[in-house]
Scaffold this motif. Structure first.
Motif, PDB file in Angstrom:
ATOM      1  N   PHE A  83      -2.195  -9.498   1.097  1.00  0.00           N
ATOM      2  CA  PHE A  83      -2.867  -8.941   0.545  1.00  0.00           C
ATOM      3  C   PHE A  83      -1.598  -7.983   0.421  1.00  0.00           C
ATOM      4  N   VAL A  84      -1.098  -7.767   1.960  1.00  0.00           N
ATOM      5  CA  VAL A  84       0.017  -6.456   2.118  1.00  0.00           C
ATOM      6  C   VAL A  84       0.724  -7.524   0.951  1.00  0.00           C
ATOM      7  N   SER A  86       1.006  -7.977  -1.672  1.00  0.00           N
ATOM      8  CA  SER A  86       0.551  -8.055  -3.465  1.00  0.00           C
ATOM      9  C   SER A  86       0.180  -6.409  -3.255  1.00  0.00           C
ATOM     10  N   SER A  87      -0.320  -5.843  -2.410  1.00  0.00           N
ATOM     11  CA  SER A  87       0.065  -4.230  -2.728  1.00  0.00           C
ATOM     12  C   SER A  87       1.387  -3.441  -2.823  1.00  0.00           C
ATOM     13  N   ALA A  90       2.394  -4.629  -6.739  1.00  0.00           N
ATOM     14  CA  ALA A  90       2.147  -3.584  -7.208  1.00  0.00           C
ATOM     15  C   ALA A  90       2.469  -2.382  -7.485  1.00  0.00           C
ATOM     16  N   GLY A  91       3.477  -1.971  -6.662  1.00  0.00           N
ATOM     17  CA  GLY A  91       4.435  -0.365  -6.305  1.00  0.00           C
ATOM     18  C   GLY A  91       5.254  -0.727  -6.431  1.00  0.00           C
TER      19      GLY A  91
END
Length: 92
Positions: A83-84, A86-87, A90-91
């Motif tokens: 999840f980290v 993936s974030s 995204a940025g």
């Protein structure tokens, strides 16, 4: 990448994996998912891990999680890292 069952494995939060996780946890939307992820049971953790493994092309292990020798702490850490990661994508 995460080490699970003694081997490096690729976990990826794809759109398909995200939809699979939402369905498995009975939530709709990212905010509800974030809240629900705070209280995962062992069954929930397996469902999330399996979805992330399938997203990363590791379908064989995803289908064998019930019998795989995976430490629960390693599984939780692998999920968190996916999840980290993936974030971060995204940025950037």
């Amino acid at each position: 990448m995460a080490v699970l069952a003694g081997e490096e494995r690729r976990l990826c939060l794809t759109l398909g994996a995200l939809a699979e996780i939402e369905t498995a946890l009975g939530v709709s939307g990212v905010a509800a998912l974030a809240e629900r992820m705070r209280v995962l049971s062992a069954r929930d953790l397996m469902a999330v891990l399996a979805a992330l493994l399938r997203g990363g092309g590791e379908g064989a292990l995803a289908g064998e999680l019930e019998r795989a020798a995976i430490d629960p702490v390693e599984a939780a850490e692998a999920v968190a890292l996916a999840f980290v990661a993936s974030s971060g994508r995204a940025g950037g």
